[in-house]
Design a protein around this motif. Structure first.
Motif, PDB file in Angstrom:
ATOM      1  N   LEU A 134      84.495  46.497   5.036  1.00 35.13           N
ATOM      2  CA  LEU A 134      83.510  47.577   5.117  1.00 35.13           C
ATOM      3  C   LEU A 134      84.074  48.769   5.876  1.00 35.13           C
ATOM      4  CD1 LEU A 134      80.622  48.634   4.698  1.00 35.13           C
ATOM      5  CD2 LEU A 134      79.976  47.443   6.810  1.00 35.13           C
ATOM      6  N   LEU A 135      84.779  48.509   6.978  1.00 37.97           N
ATOM      7  CA  LEU A 135      85.394  49.600   7.735  1.00 37.97           C
ATOM      8  C   LEU A 135      86.442  50.326   6.901  1.00 37.97           C
ATOM      9  CD1 LEU A 135      85.870  47.992  11.272  1.00 37.97           C
ATOM     10  CD2 LEU A 135      84.222  49.737  10.597  1.00 37.97           C
ATOM     11  N   ILE A 136      87.228  49.580   6.141  1.00 39.82           N
ATOM     12  CA  ILE A 136      88.238  50.207   5.283  1.00 39.82           C
ATOM     13  C   ILE A 136      87.572  51.088   4.232  1.00 39.82           C
ATOM     14  CG2 ILE A 136      90.004  49.725   3.548  1.00 39.82           C
ATOM     15  CD1 ILE A 136      90.685  47.192   5.154  1.00 39.82           C
ATOM     16  N   THR A 137      86.476  50.592   3.645  1.00 46.07           N
ATOM     17  CA  THR A 137      85.765  51.379   2.629  1.00 46.07           C
ATOM     18  C   THR A 137      85.198  52.663   3.222  1.00 46.07           C
ATOM     19  OG1 THR A 137      85.184  49.328   1.475  1.00 46.07           O
ATOM     20  CG2 THR A 137      83.937  51.302   0.914  1.00 46.07           C
ATOM     21  N   VAL A 138      84.558  52.544   4.388  1.00 48.07           N
ATOM     22  CA  VAL A 138      84.000  53.734   5.044  1.00 48.07           C
ATOM     23  C   VAL A 138      85.106  54.725   5.396  1.00 48.07           C
ATOM     24  CG1 VAL A 138      82.769  54.551   7.091  1.00 48.07           C
ATOM     25  CG2 VAL A 138      81.979  52.504   5.908  1.00 48.07           C
ATOM     26  N   GLY A 139      86.231  54.210   5.893  1.00 47.62           N
ATOM     27  CA  GLY A 139      87.339  55.094   6.245  1.00 47.62           C
ATOM     28  C   GLY A 139      87.909  55.828   5.048  1.00 47.62           C
ATOM     29  N   LEU A 140      88.086  55.118   3.931  1.00 45.45           N
ATOM     30  CA  LEU A 140      88.627  55.768   2.736  1.00 45.45           C
ATOM     31  C   LEU A 140      87.655  56.799   2.173  1.00 45.45           C
ATOM     32  CD1 LEU A 140      90.298  52.740   0.899  1.00 45.45           C
ATOM     33  CD2 LEU A 140      91.425  54.594   2.133  1.00 45.45           C
ATOM     34  N   VAL A 141      86.354  56.481   2.188  1.00 46.69           N
ATOM     35  CA  VAL A 141      85.359  57.452   1.706  1.00 46.69           C
ATOM     36  C   VAL A 141      85.354  58.699   2.591  1.00 46.69           C
ATOM     37  CG1 VAL A 141      82.888  57.846   1.386  1.00 46.69           C
ATOM     38  CG2 VAL A 141      83.915  55.719   0.584  1.00 46.69           C
ATOM     39  N   ALA A 142      85.439  58.502   3.917  1.00 49.56           N
ATOM     40  CA  ALA A 142      85.472  59.648   4.831  1.00 49.56           C
ATOM     41  C   ALA A 142      86.728  60.488   4.626  1.00 49.56           C
ATOM     42  CB  ALA A 142      85.395  59.154   6.276  1.00 49.56           C
ATOM     43  N   ILE A 143      87.861  59.828   4.407  1.00 48.76           N
ATOM     44  CA  ILE A 143      89.107  60.568   4.181  1.00 48.76           C
ATOM     45  C   ILE A 143      89.027  61.375   2.888  1.00 48.76           C
ATOM     46  CG2 ILE A 143      91.552  60.284   3.636  1.00 48.76           C
ATOM     47  CD1 ILE A 143      91.588  57.939   5.591  1.00 48.76           C
ATOM     48  N   ILE A 144      88.473  60.776   1.834  1.00 50.71           N
ATOM     49  CA  ILE A 144      88.350  61.502   0.563  1.00 50.71           C
ATOM     50  C   ILE A 144      87.409  62.696   0.717  1.00 50.71           C
ATOM     51  CG2 ILE A 144      87.510  61.318  -1.807  1.00 50.71           C
ATOM     52  CD1 ILE A 144      88.483  58.418  -1.795  1.00 50.71           C
ATOM     53  N   GLY A 145      86.283  62.494   1.435  1.00 49.08           N
ATOM     54  CA  GLY A 145      85.360  63.604   1.654  1.00 49.08           C
ATOM     55  C   GLY A 145      85.989  64.740   2.443  1.00 49.08           C
ATOM     56  N   LEU A 146      86.696  64.400   3.518  1.00 45.00           N
ATOM     57  CA  LEU A 146      87.377  65.433   4.301  1.00 45.00           C
ATOM     58  C   LEU A 146      88.488  66.104   3.501  1.00 45.00           C
ATOM     59  CD1 LEU A 146      87.629  63.654   7.776  1.00 45.00           C
ATOM     60  CD2 LEU A 146      86.138  65.567   7.153  1.00 45.00           C
ATOM     61  N   LEU A 147      89.151  65.333   2.655  1.00 43.11           N
ATOM     62  CA  LEU A 147      90.210  65.915   1.824  1.00 43.11           C
ATOM     63  C   LEU A 147      89.647  66.953   0.864  1.00 43.11           C
ATOM     64  CD1 LEU A 147      93.190  65.865   0.936  1.00 43.11           C
ATOM     65  CD2 LEU A 147      92.585  64.040  -0.667  1.00 43.11           C
ATOM     66  N   VAL A 148      88.492  66.661   0.274  1.00 42.57           N
ATOM     67  CA  VAL A 148      87.864  67.623  -0.644  1.00 42.57           C
ATOM     68  C   VAL A 148      87.436  68.877   0.105  1.00 42.57           C
ATOM     69  CG1 VAL A 148      85.892  67.994  -2.162  1.00 42.57           C
ATOM     70  CG2 VAL A 148      87.139  65.831  -2.264  1.00 42.57           C
ATOM     71  N   LEU A 149      86.807  68.698   1.272  1.00 42.54           N
ATOM     72  CA  LEU A 149      86.359  69.859   2.047  1.00 42.54           C
ATOM     73  C   LEU A 149      87.536  70.714   2.518  1.00 42.54           C
ATOM     74  CD1 LEU A 149      83.505  68.267   4.203  1.00 42.54           C
ATOM     75  CD2 LEU A 149      83.268  69.770   2.217  1.00 42.54           C
TER      76      LEU A 149
END
Length: 217
Positions: free
Chosen positions: A39-54
């Motif tokens: 779950l932590l890995i999933t949250v981290g990857l989603v956060a990284i993708i979101g920050l990458l887009v922004l």
């Protein structure tokens, strides 16, 4: 007798280790630590993708900063596959860093909110393209959201730190259990091989007491 004692001690260790493995859970027992790390890995990857887009839209020069959290995610993924606690250390370290960073930002933001609110108003005007010169309802709402965001970020990293440290202990128990099982099996095989075997060779079956030869292998 010695082999039985070693086997019993190894069995008791395995039983205690099994009981410990059964209690390694998170979220009040709702998830096992392995699923918690996923779950932590999933949250981290989603956060990284979101920050990458922004950052790709608004601030492309800051994309390289995401290399560190991405590397931490890769190390954590490898830790779940290799079951090596050494690869859990990066996520533990970044959790401490994020907690320190969130606490420091809360302290600085509280200082400006209490003593120098005009600086916050100036930054909010730049961020939301407004022209406020004094405190308004939107100012308090935005400051409240910033406070809650920093507190939530700190609490999430505190939970992440707890899960990562417990997962490292879980991997340590798994490694010790495997090592104990392999050592007990190796010891049992060694004692079986070194036990002497006596062969009785009778040259004359009618006179077994006088003419028997014993050979110990």
């Amino acid at each position: 007798m010695t082999m039985m004692q070693r086997q019993s001690s190894g069995g008791s260790f395995n039983d205690s280790a099994g009981s410990l493995l059964g209690h390694h859970r998170c979220l009040r027992g709702f998830l096992h630590l392995t699923h918690g790390m996923r779950l932590l890995i999933t949250v981290g990857l989603v956060a990284i993708i979101g920050l990458l887009v922004l950052e790709a839209i608004y601030f492309r020069r800051g994309i390289f900063v995401l290399i560190i959290p991405f590397a931490v995610c890769m190390c954590t993924i490898w830790a779940t596959f290799s079951l090596d606690r050494a690869w859990v250390r990066p996520i533990i370290g970044i959790s401490y860093f994020h907690m320190f960073l969130a606490s420091y930002l809360l302290l600085i933001f509280s200082y400006f909110f209490i003593f120098k609110p005009l600086y916050i108003i100036m930054v909010l005007n730049w961020a939301f393209d407004t022209l406020y010169t004094k405190k308004t309802v939107s100012y308090y709402v935005q400051c409240f959201c910033i406070f809650m965001g920093l507190i939530a970020f700190a609490l999430f990293n505190l939970w992440q730190l707890s899960v990562a440290e417990n997962y490292a202990e879980f991997l340590d128990v798994v490694q010790r259990t495997d090592r104990s099982s392999s050592n007990s099996t190796r010891t049992a095989m060694t004692e079986i091989k070194t036990e002497p075997v006596v062969l009785v060779v009778n040259r004359n079956p009618s006179d077994m007491s006088a003419r028997d030869y014993r050979m110990a292998l």
